[in-house]
Motif scaffolding. Structure first.
Motif, PDB file in Angstrom:
ATOM      1  N   ILE A 198      16.257 -57.225  -9.564  1.00  0.00           N
ATOM      2  CA  ILE A 198      16.353 -56.674 -10.925  1.00  0.00           C
ATOM      3  C   ILE A 198      15.280 -57.296 -11.810  1.00  0.00           C
ATOM      4  N   LEU A 199      15.168 -58.620 -11.749  1.00  0.00           N
ATOM      5  CA  LEU A 199      14.166 -59.323 -12.567  1.00  0.00           C
ATOM      6  C   LEU A 199      12.751 -58.934 -12.154  1.00  0.00           C
ATOM      7  N   ASP A 200      12.520 -58.846 -10.847  1.00  0.00           N
ATOM      8  CA  ASP A 200      11.192 -58.498 -10.358  1.00  0.00           C
ATOM      9  C   ASP A 200      10.789 -57.087 -10.798  1.00  0.00           C
ATOM     10  N   TYR A 201      11.747 -56.175 -10.770  1.00  0.00           N
ATOM     11  CA  TYR A 201      11.448 -54.792 -11.160  1.00  0.00           C
ATOM     12  C   TYR A 201      11.127 -54.689 -12.647  1.00  0.00           C
ATOM     13  N   VAL A 202      11.915 -55.342 -13.478  1.00  0.00           N
ATOM     14  CA  VAL A 202      11.651 -55.301 -14.920  1.00  0.00           C
ATOM     15  C   VAL A 202      10.292 -55.931 -15.215  1.00  0.00           C
ATOM     16  N   ASN A 203       9.971 -56.975 -14.496  1.00  0.00           N
ATOM     17  CA  ASN A 203       8.685 -57.657 -14.706  1.00  0.00           C
ATOM     18  C   ASN A 203       7.513 -56.775 -14.301  1.00  0.00           C
ATOM     19  N   ASP A 204       7.683 -55.980 -13.218  1.00  0.00           N
ATOM     20  CA  ASP A 204       6.594 -55.120 -12.751  1.00  0.00           C
ATOM     21  C   ASP A 204       7.172 -53.911 -12.011  1.00  0.00           C
ATOM     22  N   PRO A 205       7.502 -52.844 -12.749  1.00  0.00           N
ATOM     23  CA  PRO A 205       8.105 -51.657 -12.129  1.00  0.00           C
ATOM     24  C   PRO A 205       7.230 -50.997 -11.071  1.00  0.00           C
ATOM     25  N   SER A 206       5.922 -51.245 -11.099  1.00  0.00           N
ATOM     26  CA  SER A 206       5.028 -50.614 -10.120  1.00  0.00           C
ATOM     27  C   SER A 206       5.268 -51.132  -8.705  1.00  0.00           C
ATOM     28  N   LYS A 207       5.985 -52.240  -8.590  1.00  0.00           N
ATOM     29  CA  LYS A 207       6.246 -52.845  -7.274  1.00  0.00           C
ATOM     30  C   LYS A 207       7.587 -52.417  -6.677  1.00  0.00           C
ATOM     31  N   LEU A 208       8.152 -51.327  -7.173  1.00  0.00           N
ATOM     32  CA  LEU A 208       9.483 -50.915  -6.719  1.00  0.00           C
ATOM     33  C   LEU A 208       9.551 -50.751  -5.202  1.00  0.00           C
ATOM     34  N   ASP A 209       8.559 -50.122  -4.592  1.00  0.00           N
ATOM     35  CA  ASP A 209       8.612 -49.888  -3.147  1.00  0.00           C
ATOM     36  C   ASP A 209       8.709 -51.194  -2.369  1.00  0.00           C
ATOM     37  N   SER A 210       7.907 -52.170  -2.747  1.00  0.00           N
ATOM     38  CA  SER A 210       7.938 -53.443  -2.026  1.00  0.00           C
ATOM     39  C   SER A 210       9.227 -54.219  -2.320  1.00  0.00           C
ATOM     40  N   ILE A 211       9.743 -54.082  -3.531  1.00  0.00           N
ATOM     41  CA  ILE A 211      11.006 -54.735  -3.893  1.00  0.00           C
ATOM     42  C   ILE A 211      12.140 -54.181  -3.040  1.00  0.00           C
ATOM     43  N   LEU A 212      12.193 -52.854  -2.910  1.00  0.00           N
ATOM     44  CA  LEU A 212      13.252 -52.235  -2.108  1.00  0.00           C
ATOM     45  C   LEU A 212      13.074 -52.533  -0.622  1.00  0.00           C
ATOM     46  N   ALA A 213      11.843 -52.589  -0.159  1.00  0.00           N
ATOM     47  CA  ALA A 213      11.602 -52.928   1.250  1.00  0.00           C
ATOM     48  C   ALA A 213      12.090 -54.341   1.555  1.00  0.00           C
ATOM     49  N   ASN A 214      11.882 -55.253   0.612  1.00  0.00           N
ATOM     50  CA  ASN A 214      12.375 -56.620   0.802  1.00  0.00           C
ATOM     51  C   ASN A 214      13.902 -56.658   0.833  1.00  0.00           C
ATOM     52  N   LEU A 215      14.538 -55.846  -0.011  1.00  0.00           N
ATOM     53  CA  LEU A 215      15.995 -55.783  -0.003  1.00  0.00           C
ATOM     54  C   LEU A 215      16.517 -55.230   1.320  1.00  0.00           C
ATOM     55  N   ASP A 216      15.771 -54.320   1.936  1.00  0.00           N
ATOM     56  CA  ASP A 216      16.145 -53.821   3.265  1.00  0.00           C
ATOM     57  C   ASP A 216      16.151 -54.953   4.288  1.00  0.00           C
ATOM     58  N   LYS A 217      15.174 -55.847   4.187  1.00  0.00           N
ATOM     59  CA  LYS A 217      15.098 -56.979   5.123  1.00  0.00           C
ATOM     60  C   LYS A 217      16.290 -57.916   4.933  1.00  0.00           C
ATOM     61  N   VAL A 218      16.622 -58.196   3.676  1.00  0.00           N
ATOM     62  CA  VAL A 218      17.786 -59.056   3.401  1.00  0.00           C
ATOM     63  C   VAL A 218      19.063 -58.389   3.907  1.00  0.00           C
ATOM     64  N   GLN A 219      19.156 -57.077   3.714  1.00  0.00           N
ATOM     65  CA  GLN A 219      20.324 -56.325   4.177  1.00  0.00           C
ATOM     66  C   GLN A 219      20.473 -56.449   5.688  1.00  0.00           C
ATOM     67  N   ALA A 220      19.369 -56.317   6.416  1.00  0.00           N
ATOM     68  CA  ALA A 220      19.421 -56.379   7.883  1.00  0.00           C
ATOM     69  C   ALA A 220      19.909 -57.735   8.375  1.00  0.00           C
ATOM     70  N   ASP A 221      19.588 -58.786   7.625  1.00  0.00           N
ATOM     71  CA  ASP A 221      20.009 -60.147   8.024  1.00  0.00           C
ATOM     72  C   ASP A 221      21.416 -60.506   7.564  1.00  0.00           C
ATOM     73  N   SER A 222      21.767 -60.107   6.342  1.00  0.00           N
ATOM     74  CA  SER A 222      22.999 -60.619   5.724  1.00  0.00           C
ATOM     75  C   SER A 222      24.261 -59.891   6.175  1.00  0.00           C
ATOM     76  N   TYR A 223      24.120 -58.727   6.821  1.00  0.00           N
ATOM     77  CA  TYR A 223      25.300 -58.002   7.266  1.00  0.00           C
ATOM     78  C   TYR A 223      25.583 -58.207   8.748  1.00  0.00           C
ATOM     79  N   LYS A 224      24.882 -59.123   9.390  1.00  0.00           N
ATOM     80  CA  LYS A 224      25.096 -59.365  10.834  1.00  0.00           C
ATOM     81  C   LYS A 224      26.481 -59.964  11.068  1.00  0.00           C
TER      82      LYS A 224
END
Length: 432
Positions: free
Chosen positions: A406-432
């Motif tokens: 949330i903070l990263d997006y507000v700071n730089d909305p142009s990075k949304l794709d990379s922000i969401l891609a990083n969240l996908d990585k966390v999702q893949a690890d944290s739901y194991k």
């Protein structure tokens, strides 16, 4: 969690709350007489929220002779996890959410409350959903001591009347109103994301409200369960929709820097400036306590009121999100047992409700201090689609990454794709 089970929980909570609205307040319950000693409590509240909790437990202290040793921290996840892992947990603690509660319970750190509480009374007084959300493997390991309606958008009826602004009924209406206010030279919104170690969480409420209203409850469930990727069309679209507000400096008072540095409890106060510096503020029902502490003399219904975040897709009309404050017991002592029993009672929860800024999950608490608080409770009971706060249901690592995103997006909305891609990585690890 199976989607059919989630829908069953939703139906049960709404029906139970509706039934509870018709019930009368309970007779005060004994906490067991004088037992003395102390009980250590760790929770997230500071300021007026801490004052309300201490007021809530004052009758318990007087009746039992037990002294509450309260410690508040906004970094609850880290402090509680460190103390539990170090073998020095508090006797009783607020839990960051059902997701983190499940992790503590699975590692054997939480006491089974089935033999501590009167479960017959609990089943009579609590909606089934609030009981089940605090269970792990069939064991009651947590209790909800207060609840909150998520999704209210706060405004001043006086100021709306003065400007001839109309309460929006749809998201398109909301967008049109925002643009109208912005074109007048005043920013329509106030937003504040600062909350110490938990900074960013107010933005998660926005995303959750938009996902539910835009893509529906099935997508919402799959998302918090880790089955729907953050880069999916549904979730990305929600961020972009939020971006029409927070990524536009004409829309939010103070722009990016103010959004990132203003504490969530203070962020709505500029609505009450003369002239107002904003006209709308999205925050949960508890924010009213912050309003009245910051600007004494404000009158509910005149100086502040709310409308719910409007429908986006009419297929999901009447969708509402909510949350609650969980407590768990880490040490089995007579004092901790007595406190947990007391915190579930209607007379205990009515104290915080009466002070403002809280709803009660106990169905026997039916008296609210003002029409706005009652309206908040009614909004939960009338919800056609109800979902619990998604981030609170996510694993701790996922929740923390969501806050940061949330903070990263507000700071730089142009990075949304990379922000969401990083969240996908966390999702893949944290739901194991």
């Amino acid at each position: 969690m199976d989607n059919r089970f989630v829908r069953k929980i939703v139906t049960l909570v709404v029906l139970s709350l509706v039934v509870g609205a018709c019930q009368q307040a309970a007779t005060p319950t004994s906490s067991g007489g004088k037992i003395g000693g102390t009980v250590s409590v760790l929770a997230t509240w500071g300021g007026s929220e801490q004052e309300s909790f201490l007021a809530m437990v004052k009758p318990f202290e007087d009746q039992t002779g037990v002294k509450i040793q309260y410690e508040g921290t906004r970094d609850l996840n880290a402090v509680l996890t460190t103390r539990v892992q170090g073998g020095n947990p508090p006797d009783v603690a607020g839990l960051p959410g059902p997701g983190q509660m499940a992790q503590f319970a699975s590692s054997g750190k939480l006491i089974d409350l089935g033999n501590v509480l009167d479960m017959t009374a609990m089943k009579d007084q609590y909606p089934d959903a609030f009981l089940k959300l605090a269970q792990v493997n069939g064991k009651q390991v947590g209790i909800f001591i207060k609840a909150a309606l998520k999704g209210p958008i706060w405004y001043s009826p006086k100021q709306f009347t003065a400007k001839s602004y109309t309460v929006p009924k749809t998201w398109d209406d909301l967008t049109a109103l925002s643009n109208k206010i912005a074109s007048s030279g005043t920013t329509p919104w106030c937003v504040g994301l600062e909350a110490a170690a938990a900074s960013g969480w107010p933005g998660t409420d926005w995303i959750e409200d938009i996902v539910l209203r835009q893509s529906g409850p099935d997508a919402y469930d799959q998302w918090y369960q880790g089955k729907l990727k953050w880069t999916s069309t549904e979730i990305k679209k929600a961020w972009q929709t939020w971006g029409t507000i927070v990524a536009d400096p004409k829309m939010v008072f103070g722009g990016k820097s103010t959004i990132l540095t203003t504490n969530f409890g203070d962020s709505g106060t500029p609505m009450f400036s003369n002239p107002p510096k904003c006209y709308m503020h999205h925050q949960a029902s508890f924010i009213t306590d912050f309003f009245t502490k910051a600007v004494p003399g404000l009158k509910p219904g005149e100086d502040f009121a709310f409308f719910m975040t409007p429908d986006i897709d009419t297929k999901y009309a009447g969708a509402v999100t909510g949350s609650g404050d969980l407590f768990g017991m880490f040490k089995d002592t007579p004092q901790a047992r007595a406190l947990m029993k007391y915190l579930t009672t209607p007379e205990a929860q009515a104290i915080w409700v009466g002070r403002g800024g809280a709803l009660s999950p106990n169905k026997k608490v039916t008296t609210y201090p003002d029409a706005i608080s009652k309206q908040s409770a009614d909004a939960m009971t009338a919800a056609k689609i109800f979902r619990f706060d998604a981030s609170d249901l996510m694993p701790d690592a996922m929740n923390a990454a969501f806050w940061k995103a949330i903070l990263d997006y507000v700071n730089d909305p142009s990075k949304l794709d990379s922000i969401l891609a990083n969240l996908d990585k966390v999702q893949a690890d944290s739901y194991k």
